[in-house]
Design a protein around this motif. Sequence first.
Motif, PDB file in Angstrom:
ATOM      1  N   ASN A   1       1.190   8.996  -6.741  1.00  0.00           N
ATOM      2  CA  ASN A   1       2.356   9.862  -6.902  1.00  0.00           C
ATOM      3  C   ASN A   1       2.301  10.463  -8.305  1.00  0.00           C
ATOM      4  OD1 ASN A   1       4.777  11.169  -6.788  1.00  0.00           O
ATOM      5  ND2 ASN A   1       6.027   9.355  -6.415  1.00  0.00           N
ATOM      6  N   LYS A   2       2.387  11.790  -8.369  1.00  0.00           N
ATOM      7  CA  LYS A   2       2.273  12.448  -9.654  1.00  0.00           C
ATOM      8  C   LYS A   2       3.442  12.145 -10.567  1.00  0.00           C
ATOM      9  CE  LYS A   2      -0.453  16.277  -7.785  1.00  0.00           C
ATOM     10  NZ  LYS A   2      -0.545  17.747  -7.585  1.00  0.00           N
ATOM     11  N   SER A   3       4.592  11.896  -9.986  1.00  0.00           N
ATOM     12  CA  SER A   3       5.771  11.610 -10.809  1.00  0.00           C
ATOM     13  C   SER A   3       5.809  10.176 -11.303  1.00  0.00           C
ATOM     14  CB  SER A   3       7.050  11.902 -10.014  1.00  0.00           C
ATOM     15  OG  SER A   3       7.125  11.060  -8.875  1.00  0.00           O
ATOM     16  N   ARG A   4       4.927   9.332 -10.787  1.00  0.00           N
ATOM     17  CA  ARG A   4       4.923   7.931 -11.195  1.00  0.00           C
ATOM     18  C   ARG A   4       3.969   7.743 -12.369  1.00  0.00           C
ATOM     19  NH1 ARG A   4       1.700   3.750  -9.689  1.00  0.00           N
ATOM     20  NH2 ARG A   4       0.734   5.067  -8.073  1.00  0.00           N
ATOM     21  N   LYS A   5       4.428   7.083 -13.393  1.00  0.00           N
ATOM     22  CA  LYS A   5       3.622   6.825 -14.579  1.00  0.00           C
ATOM     23  C   LYS A   5       3.146   5.373 -14.556  1.00  0.00           C
ATOM     24  CE  LYS A   5       6.040  10.189 -17.476  1.00  0.00           C
ATOM     25  NZ  LYS A   5       6.799  10.413 -18.738  1.00  0.00           N
ATOM     26  N   SER A   6       1.919   5.179 -14.956  1.00  0.00           N
ATOM     27  CA  SER A   6       1.342   3.838 -14.987  1.00  0.00           C
ATOM     28  C   SER A   6       0.626   3.620 -16.311  1.00  0.00           C
ATOM     29  CB  SER A   6       0.356   3.636 -13.828  1.00  0.00           C
ATOM     30  OG  SER A   6      -0.693   4.581 -13.901  1.00  0.00           O
ATOM     31  N   GLN A   7       0.476   2.372 -16.667  1.00  0.00           N
ATOM     32  CA  GLN A   7      -0.187   2.017 -17.916  1.00  0.00           C
ATOM     33  C   GLN A   7      -1.701   1.954 -17.722  1.00  0.00           C
ATOM     34  OE1 GLN A   7       1.555  -1.689 -19.094  1.00  0.00           O
ATOM     35  NE2 GLN A   7       3.290  -0.728 -20.085  1.00  0.00           N
ATOM     36  N   VAL A   8      -2.424   2.411 -18.725  1.00  0.00           N
ATOM     37  CA  VAL A   8      -3.881   2.285 -18.769  1.00  0.00           C
ATOM     38  C   VAL A   8      -4.199   1.288 -19.873  1.00  0.00           C
ATOM     39  CG1 VAL A   8      -6.079   3.487 -19.021  1.00  0.00           C
ATOM     40  CG2 VAL A   8      -4.126   4.661 -17.989  1.00  0.00           C
TER      41      VAL A   8
ATOM     42  N   THR B   1       0.828  -1.209   0.000  1.00  0.00           N
ATOM     43  CA  THR B   1       0.000   0.000   0.000  1.00  0.00           C
ATOM     44  C   THR B   1       0.862   1.259   0.000  1.00  0.00           C
ATOM     45  OG1 THR B   1      -1.703  -1.198   1.222  1.00  0.00           O
ATOM     46  CG2 THR B   1      -1.852   1.198   1.194  1.00  0.00           C
ATOM     47  N   LEU B   2       1.924   1.261   0.791  1.00  0.00           N
ATOM     48  CA  LEU B   2       2.810   2.422   0.814  1.00  0.00           C
ATOM     49  C   LEU B   2       3.527   2.610  -0.515  1.00  0.00           C
ATOM     50  CD1 LEU B   2       4.381   2.058   4.376  1.00  0.00           C
ATOM     51  CD2 LEU B   2       2.667   3.720   3.631  1.00  0.00           C
ATOM     52  N   THR B   3       3.810   1.513  -1.193  1.00  0.00           N
ATOM     53  CA  THR B   3       4.506   1.608  -2.474  1.00  0.00           C
ATOM     54  C   THR B   3       3.588   2.123  -3.570  1.00  0.00           C
ATOM     55  OG1 THR B   3       5.897  -0.251  -1.820  1.00  0.00           O
ATOM     56  CG2 THR B   3       5.898   0.337  -4.141  1.00  0.00           C
ATOM     57  N   LEU B   4       2.322   1.739  -3.534  1.00  0.00           N
ATOM     58  CA  LEU B   4       1.382   2.088  -4.595  1.00  0.00           C
ATOM     59  C   LEU B   4       0.562   3.333  -4.283  1.00  0.00           C
ATOM     60  CD1 LEU B   4       0.060  -1.461  -5.587  1.00  0.00           C
ATOM     61  CD2 LEU B   4       1.839  -0.096  -6.690  1.00  0.00           C
ATOM     62  N   ARG B   5       1.063   4.190  -3.414  1.00  0.00           N
ATOM     63  CA  ARG B   5       0.358   5.445  -3.166  1.00  0.00           C
ATOM     64  C   ARG B   5       0.374   6.332  -4.408  1.00  0.00           C
ATOM     65  NH1 ARG B   5       2.994   7.905   2.134  1.00  0.00           N
ATOM     66  NH2 ARG B   5       4.844   7.331   0.920  1.00  0.00           N
TER      67      ARG B   5
END
Length: 206
Positions: free
Chosen positions: A168-175, A162-166
């Motif tokens: 974060n605007k700088s983190r990019k994820s796939q849709v 949970t702490l890792t997947l908070r």
Amino acid sequence: MEQILFYCFAGVLIFAATMVITVRNPVRAALFLVLAFFTSAGIWLLLEAEFLALTLVLVYVGAVMVLFLFVVMMLDINLSSLQEGFTRYLPLGILVAALITIEMLAVLGASHFGLDIVPSPVPQPDDYSNTKAIGLLLYTTYVYPFEIASVILTVAIVAAITLTLRDNKSRKSQVVSEQIKVRAEDRVRVVKMDSVKPINDQESAS
């Protein structure tokens, strides 16, 4: 012979444990911790606890320490900043170490763990299974503490994820849904250009 082996393993274990907390290079500290695990496994073998010794080597040395070394070497820790703060907290560290030593001597002293109090391990028959004995104790006498410990570890794993997947605007994820709906026309653009003569041909023509 067993006493000689015990004192040899104990001396190496104390040396390795001391180096773990005194060496400044984290990679070397991790390697000394591996040595401490191996010597602890040797002492457990002398106590006829083969299952615990093999578990210590396979789980901690083979998995946990390899992961720890990988993380330490990937983090690129700045050792100069660690060395600067070492002398600042040295008096507090000495005080805490002294208190821990006094507590360990009070709990693990000769009055509780003397040679005349703790007997030597009794030789077991050939068909004795150390793994079976530990399993019977875990799932009969200590079943509730064992289950509570497993629940605590599960909660710790969920909390770490949970702490890792908070957010974060700088983190990019796939849709994935947007990737599936995409079309070739939206991604590829064909650009038509007139043919260009080489520079040498243009100079000769001029």
